[in-house]
Each structure stands twice: as structure tokens, then as C-alpha cells.
Design a protein around this motif. Structure first.
Motif, PDB file in Angstrom:
ATOM      1  N   TYR A   1       0.828  -0.963  -0.110  1.00 17.13           N
ATOM      2  CA  TYR A   1       0.060  -0.085  -0.049  1.00 17.13           C
ATOM      3  C   TYR A   1       0.956   1.207  -0.094  1.00 17.13           C
ATOM      4  N   ARG A   2       2.148   1.071  -0.142  1.00 17.54           N
ATOM      5  CA  ARG A   2       3.080   2.147  -0.133  1.00 17.54           C
ATOM      6  C   ARG A   2       3.171   2.892  -1.552  1.00 17.54           C
ATOM      7  N   SER A   3       3.313   4.335  -1.568  1.00 20.43           N
ATOM      8  CA  SER A   3       3.481   4.828  -2.820  1.00 20.43           C
ATOM      9  C   SER A   3       4.393   6.298  -2.539  1.00 20.43           C
ATOM     10  N   SER A   4       4.696   6.813  -3.537  1.00 21.05           N
ATOM     11  CA  SER A   4       6.006   7.894  -3.345  1.00 21.05           C
ATOM     12  C   SER A   4       5.104   9.185  -3.035  1.00 21.05           C
ATOM     13  N   LYS A   5       5.895  10.139  -2.504  1.00 19.68           N
ATOM     14  CA  LYS A   5       5.685  11.503  -2.365  1.00 19.68           C
ATOM     15  C   LYS A   5       5.176  12.164  -3.840  1.00 19.68           C
ATOM     16  N   ALA A   6       5.956  11.855  -4.830  1.00 19.13           N
ATOM     17  CA  ALA A   6       5.925  12.365  -6.130  1.00 19.13           C
ATOM     18  C   ALA A   6       4.302  11.983  -6.853  1.00 19.13           C
ATOM     19  N   ASP A   7       4.126  10.612  -6.379  1.00 19.26           N
ATOM     20  CA  ASP A   7       2.829  10.435  -6.833  1.00 19.26           C
ATOM     21  C   ASP A   7       1.754  10.765  -6.194  1.00 19.26           C
ATOM     22  N   PHE A   8       1.925  11.284  -4.820  1.00 18.37           N
ATOM     23  CA  PHE A   8       0.935  11.799  -4.106  1.00 18.37           C
ATOM     24  C   PHE A   8       0.564  13.224  -4.786  1.00 18.37           C
ATOM     25  N   TYR A   9       1.638  14.250  -5.137  1.00 22.27           N
ATOM     26  CA  TYR A   9       1.449  15.248  -5.449  1.00 22.27           C
ATOM     27  C   TYR A   9       0.668  15.255  -7.027  1.00 22.27           C
ATOM     28  N   GLN A  10       1.161  14.024  -7.889  1.00 19.02           N
ATOM     29  CA  GLN A  10       0.471  14.134  -9.107  1.00 19.02           C
ATOM     30  C   GLN A  10      -0.898  13.549  -9.167  1.00 19.02           C
TER      31      GLN A  10
ATOM     32  N   PHE B   1      -3.338  13.644  -6.955  1.00 16.54           N
ATOM     33  CA  PHE B   1      -4.185  14.887  -6.224  1.00 16.54           C
ATOM     34  C   PHE B   1      -3.899  16.254  -6.950  1.00 16.54           C
ATOM     35  N   ASP B   2      -3.122  16.495  -7.768  1.00 14.63           N
ATOM     36  CA  ASP B   2      -2.817  17.561  -8.628  1.00 14.63           C
ATOM     37  C   ASP B   2      -2.577  18.877  -7.511  1.00 14.63           C
ATOM     38  N   LEU B   3      -1.511  18.589  -6.810  1.00 15.86           N
ATOM     39  CA  LEU B   3      -1.032  19.300  -5.758  1.00 15.86           C
ATOM     40  C   LEU B   3       0.320  20.241  -5.973  1.00 15.86           C
ATOM     41  N   ASN B   4       0.365  21.314  -5.561  1.00 15.48           N
ATOM     42  CA  ASN B   4       1.869  22.113  -5.571  1.00 15.48           C
ATOM     43  C   ASN B   4       2.806  21.464  -4.698  1.00 15.48           C
ATOM     44  N   PRO B   5       3.719  20.855  -5.078  1.00 17.43           N
ATOM     45  CA  PRO B   5       4.747  20.226  -4.151  1.00 17.43           C
ATOM     46  C   PRO B   5       5.601  21.295  -3.281  1.00 17.43           C
ATOM     47  N   SER B   6       5.357  22.687  -3.622  1.00 16.34           N
ATOM     48  CA  SER B   6       5.940  23.726  -2.810  1.00 16.34           C
ATOM     49  C   SER B   6       5.207  23.966  -1.635  1.00 16.34           C
ATOM     50  N   PHE B   7       4.171  23.523  -1.697  1.00 14.20           N
ATOM     51  CA  PHE B   7       3.048  24.095  -0.666  1.00 14.20           C
ATOM     52  C   PHE B   7       3.145  23.133   0.481  1.00 14.20           C
TER      53      PHE B   7
ATOM     54  N   SER C   1     -12.617  26.287  -6.649  1.00 17.06           N
ATOM     55  CA  SER C   1     -12.191  25.350  -7.732  1.00 17.06           C
ATOM     56  C   SER C   1     -10.871  24.862  -7.178  1.00 17.06           C
ATOM     57  N   PHE C   2      -9.916  25.698  -6.303  1.00 16.68           N
ATOM     58  CA  PHE C   2      -8.668  25.102  -5.901  1.00 16.68           C
ATOM     59  C   PHE C   2      -8.820  24.057  -4.800  1.00 16.68           C
ATOM     60  N   ILE C   3      -9.871  23.704  -4.180  1.00 11.12           N
ATOM     61  CA  ILE C   3      -9.933  22.810  -3.272  1.00 11.12           C
ATOM     62  C   ILE C   3      -9.758  21.453  -4.206  1.00 11.12           C
ATOM     63  N   LYS C   4      -8.968  20.449  -3.704  1.00 11.86           N
ATOM     64  CA  LYS C   4      -9.032  19.297  -4.257  1.00 11.86           C
ATOM     65  C   LYS C   4      -9.862  18.060  -3.384  1.00 11.86           C
ATOM     66  N   TRP C   5     -10.411  17.394  -4.376  1.00 16.36           N
ATOM     67  CA  TRP C   5     -11.268  16.441  -3.348  1.00 16.36           C
ATOM     68  C   TRP C   5     -10.897  14.888  -3.742  1.00 16.36           C
TER      69      TRP C   5
ATOM     70  N   LEU D   1      -1.980   9.948   1.664  1.00 12.62           N
ATOM     71  CA  LEU D   1      -2.581  11.167   2.001  1.00 12.62           C
ATOM     72  C   LEU D   1      -2.255  11.344   3.486  1.00 12.62           C
ATOM     73  N   LEU D   2      -2.371  10.190   4.389  1.00 14.03           N
ATOM     74  CA  LEU D   2      -2.047  10.538   5.750  1.00 14.03           C
ATOM     75  C   LEU D   2      -0.212  10.762   5.808  1.00 14.03           C
ATOM     76  N   GLU D   3       0.509   9.971   5.066  1.00 14.98           N
ATOM     77  CA  GLU D   3       1.895  10.250   4.988  1.00 14.98           C
ATOM     78  C   GLU D   3       2.285  11.647   4.532  1.00 14.98           C
ATOM     79  N   ASN D   4       1.734  12.171   3.427  1.00 16.85           N
ATOM     80  CA  ASN D   4       2.050  13.483   3.150  1.00 16.85           C
ATOM     81  C   ASN D   4       1.520  14.648   3.393  1.00 16.85           C
ATOM     82  N   CYS D   5       0.398  14.784   3.858  1.00 19.20           N
ATOM     83  CA  CYS D   5      -0.390  15.836   4.265  1.00 19.20           C
ATOM     84  C   CYS D   5       0.269  16.381   5.591  1.00 19.20           C
ATOM     85  N   ASP D   6       0.370  17.601   5.858  1.00 24.20           N
ATOM     86  CA  ASP D   6       0.990  18.367   7.012  1.00 24.20           C
ATOM     87  C   ASP D   6       0.328  18.624   7.864  1.00 24.20           C
TER      88      ASP D   6
END
Length: 477
Positions: A251-260, A262-268, A327-331, A363-368
Motif C-alpha cells: 500500500y506504499r506509494s511515493s511522495k511524487a505520486d501523491f502530488y501528481q 491529487f494535482d497538488l503544488n509540491p512547494s506548498f 475550484s482550488f479545493i482538491k477532492w 494522504l496520511l503520510e504526505n499531508c502536513d
């Protein structure tokens, strides 16, 4: 999953009762089946879900038996309701959650069943001791003796001959005739206490099972308190498979996969709001809107992504206006498929895909930062050392749904007192705590770890192996 019916009957058989999608997630998508086959010769899954739901790799010694949908007779319902309401009457003065659920059960309509329920409330206001509760249960199972469902369950159990029947939930009504049928055949039964809030805030369990598995020593203590007879029964602390996927490599995935994904900005930084279901977490749309307005008004200390995970128990339609306005909220809509319609409890027929567990872990691993209204997700995020905020603005006197009452439930009162989460009761407090948590993500880390030790009594690694080993011991005792 294809079922192999040609296998010769083995000597050691575990009967596994899966009642709903959460049980499927906990015991099918974890390592439980694999570990059980290392311990037992065969696993027979007695399923409250359609058999085609079990899309697992074919295993020779696993069999799926689909249980018929249980339709309770009026007589059985009456005695069951007496038992459940009496249990809540007995404990209502000491436990806010039980008292609230008791009040919620009181009917406001004028139907025939509502009238009978009012009579039940009146009777149990006087007759609610453990002695009376056992008497009500005795009448409940007596009403099942000639019921078709009892005969069906008994025939299924006689055919499969499990050495132990393991219930992955202790509350659904149709478990009573299944447990009763097992006892009539001399089959031992065991139940897992399904959730951390089930004992101190819910009604009576379905049946007096022979043995129990619990999350922690705390839950074992609660079980002995609410069900005194369990002091003389086998009760084992095993942890919970609910969180085991978080330590499984598949069930593991990479941080890059997470941002891609859910269409998120990796700088935020990323804030995740996780929703409850519409019946208990009615203020979710208001909280999401408030956080979105913080972002629009540039009130947050850091630039953030805002990701919302809806409840698996609903389709997310109540958030339609928010989707259109911000529109900026990701679901993240949980990938739980409805397997059967026109069911008495349709939410129970939603089954998770393995992909959803990957999404959740990512989501649990990469959200702040997580924000939720007093749900189990607080524990999920704590397992990944993430700060948690619980907004509870509703008082019952303002225009919002009264969600502050949940702070008085004993299982969550313990969370509040631990200091592991930030409880916020208005907009200003929410803004302040979001900014504080973004700047000080480990401020409550020690309190979180202490709380997790109390709530989850064993390490996540090896949970399924631990449960399977204990069940084998129970079957041989």
C-alpha cells in the motif's frame, strides 16, 4: 474470487463473519487471510456482502458463503429493542454518548412501531438491570427457534463445521441468530470489538459471544465494565487490523505520486480536511468553507494545498456547492463501491478497493495537517506524526448542528484531556491553530504518542498474525 468447492474438508476451520465494507477492509485487505491460512487449514468466510465482492487472489483453502439477508420478525425486533434500550438505560447517567444515543432512539412519529418503542422506553426505565437484559435476550433467541433464518444459518454451519466462528463486528442484529445457531451446534464463537467508541457510546452487542478480541487494555477494562460476565471469559488484547495496511509495503506509494495524483503544488504545505458522515458530522461543509475563505483572504501563515477526503459512507453530493465555488479545493472521494442496492443498511454494502487504501495511506503520510470533527481519523493521522485540529463550533443554541456534545463522549473526552489534538470552538481559534500547527508541526507529538499507546495496545506490524494465533488458541481451548 472463484471458490474451490472440490477441496476435501480440513480438520481446522476458521469461520470468518464479514458484515460490512469496514470489516472487509480490516480483515480482507489486511494480511489476515494469509496469516489465518498459516494457522488454520481452511477459512470459510460467512459474508453479509455479495460473494462477488471478494476480488482477492484465488486461494485453494478459502471459501465464500454468502449469508441470506436477515429480515427480523416483529417479535424478535421487540425483544432485541428491549435488550438494547435497557442497556442504554442502565448506563445513561454515567456515559454521555450512550445517553445521547438513547435520546436519539426515542421516536417522534405516531406509527405503530413508534408507539411500541415508547412502551419499550417506559418499561426499560424501570427494568434495565443485567438480570432483565439477559431475560430480554433469552426471549429474543427463543423467538428465533422456528425462524427460517435460524434454520438457514444452522444448515450452513452444519455443512461447513468451523472450529471457531469469528465475528468481525459485535453489533449488527443478524449476528444474534448466527451466534445462537453456532451455540446450538456446539461451535465456539469469538467477537472483535469493532471500534474504539462502540462500548462507551453504543447499545447492547448482538449476542453473548464466548470470547473477545480487543484493541487495548483500556478496551478490555471497558468490556468488563459494560459486560461483567466477560471477566470469566477469554479476552485478548491484539490491537486492530484497521491500521495494519499503513505498515504493509503493497500500500506504499511515493511522495511524487501523491502530488501528481491529487494535482497538488509540491512547494506548498497540504491541509487535509477529512469528513465524517452526514448524520453525525453535519457541519463539515461549514468548516470546509471557512478554511477555504482563510486561503482566499490570505490569512494563513504559509501557502497551502487544500485537500478534502469525504466519508466512505456517502457519495459527496452535499459538497456540490463548495466544489463549484472553490475550484482550488482538491477532492478525494473514497473508492468504495456499492455492491448491493435495496438493502436494509445500504451503507454497509459499500466495499473499499485496494486503491483506496493506497490513496489513504499516501494522504496520511504526505499531508502536513489534518482537520476533522472528532473522528477516528485523528488516530490515523497521529500514526504518521501529523498535527490534528478538531473544530466543534455547534452548541445546539447557535445555527450550527451541536457537535460539541461529542467532546463529552468518554472515548473522545480522553482525547481532549490528553492534549494530543487542538479543540477549536470558533473561527478565530481555528485560524490561530492552523497557523500554529503549520509552524509547529511537532508541538503535540509526545501527547499523540502517549494517546496511541493507550488506544492501540499492540504494534501495527504483526497484527493479523497475532489475531490468527489467538483465534487458533481459542478454538483449541
Amino acid at each position: 474470487m472463484q471458490v474451490n468447492t472440490s477441496v476435501k474438508k480440513s480438520q481446522n476451520t476458521l469461520g470468518l463473519v464479514i458484515v460490512d465494507g469496514v470489516g472487509y477492509r480490516n480483515f480482507i485487505l489486511s494480511d489476515f487471510i494469509t496469516q489465518s491460512l498459516d494457522t488454520f487449514d481452511e477459512v470459510v468466510i460467512f459474508s453479509g456482502l455479495p460473494s462477488e465482492s471478494f476480488e482477492m487472489q484465488e486461494q485453494v483453502n478459502v471459501k465464500i458463503v454468502e449469508l441470506p439477508v436477515f429480515k427480523e420478525s416483529g417479535e424478535t425486533w421487540f425483544w432485541r429493542k428491549l435488550k438494547e434500550v435497557a442497556h442504554m438505560q442502565l448506563h445513561k447517567n454515567k456515559f454521555a454518548g450512550i445517553n445521547y444515543n438513547l435520546q436519539k432512539n426515542f421516536p417522534v412519529t405516531k406509527s405503530k412501531r413508534a408507539l411500541i418503542t415508547k412502551i419499550i422506553f417506559r418499561l426499560t426505565s424501570k427494568f434495565h438491570s443485567e438480570k432483565w437484559i439477559r431475560r430480554f435476550y433469552k426471549n429474543q433467541v427463543s423467538s428465533l427457534k422456528n425462524a427460517e433464518v435460524h434454520q438457514l444459518y444452522r444448515d450452513l454451519l452444519k455443512k461447513e463445521k468451523p472450529d471457531l466462528l469469528f465475528f468481525t463486528h459485535q453489533r449488527p442484529p443478524y449476528l444474534a441468530p448466527l451466534d445462537y445457531s453456532a451455540k446450538k451446534l456446539g461451535i465456539k464463537t469469538c467477537s472483535f470489538i469493532f471500534s474504539w467508541d462502540n462500548l462507551p457510546s453504543k447499545g447492547r452487542m448482538a449476542a453473548p459471544f464466548d470470547s473477545f478480541l480487543v484493541w487495548s487494555n483500556l478496551m478490555k477494562k471497558e468490556l468488563h465494565y459494560f459486560y461483567p460476565e466477560t471477566k470469566n471469559q477469554p479476552v485478548e488484547v491484539v490491537g486492530t487490523p484497521q491500521f495494519e495496511p499503513y505498515v504493509l509495503d503493497r500500500y506504499r506509494s511515493s511522495k511524487a505520486d501523491f502530488y501528481q495524483k491529487f494535482d497538488l503544488n509540491p512547494s506548498f504545505k497540504t491541509i487535509c480536511y477529512s469528513c465524517g458522515d452526514a448524520s453525525t458530522s453535519k457541519n463539515d461543509p461549514f468548516y470546509i468553507k471557512t478554511i477555504a475563505q482563510f486561503i482566499v483572504q490570505e490569512k494563513l501563515a504559509k501557502e497551502v494545498n487544500f485537500l478534502v477526503r469525504t466519508s466512505p459512507a456517502e457519495d459527496g453530493s452535499r459538497f456540490k456547492d463548495l466544489v463549484e465555488k472553490f475550484s482550488f479545493i482538491k477532492w478525494n472521494y473514497p473508492k468504495w463501491e456499492l455492491t448491493r442496492e435495496n438493502h436494509p443498511e445500504p451503507w454497509s454494502q459499500r466495499v473499499p478497493l485496494a486503491e483506496d487504501l493506497m490513496d489513504l495511506r499516501s494522504l496520511l503520510e504526505n499531508c502536513d495537517l489534518n482537520i476533522n470533527m472528532c473522528s477516528t481519523m485523528s488516530l490515523d493521522f497521529m500514526l504518521f506524526d501529523k498535527p490534528v485540529i478538531n473544530p466543534t463550533f455547534g452548541t445546539g443554541e447557535n445555527y450550527l448542528y451541536d457537535d460539541q456534545k461529542y467532546l463529552l463522549y468518554s472515548h473522545y473526552e480522553r482525547v481532549v484531556k490528553s492534549g494530543a489534538v487542538a479543540i477549536v470552538k470558533n473561527v478565530d481559534e481555528l485560524l490561530r491553530e492552523i497557523n500554529f500547527s503549520l509552524n509547529n508541526p511537532q508541538a503535540r507529538l509526545q501527547e499523540q504518542k502517549e494517546l496511541l499507546k493507550i488506544q492501540i495496545g499492540k504494534p501495527l506490524k504483526g497484527t493479523s498474525q497475532r489475531i490468527a494465533k489467538t483465534l487458533k488458541e481459542f478454538s483449541e481451548a
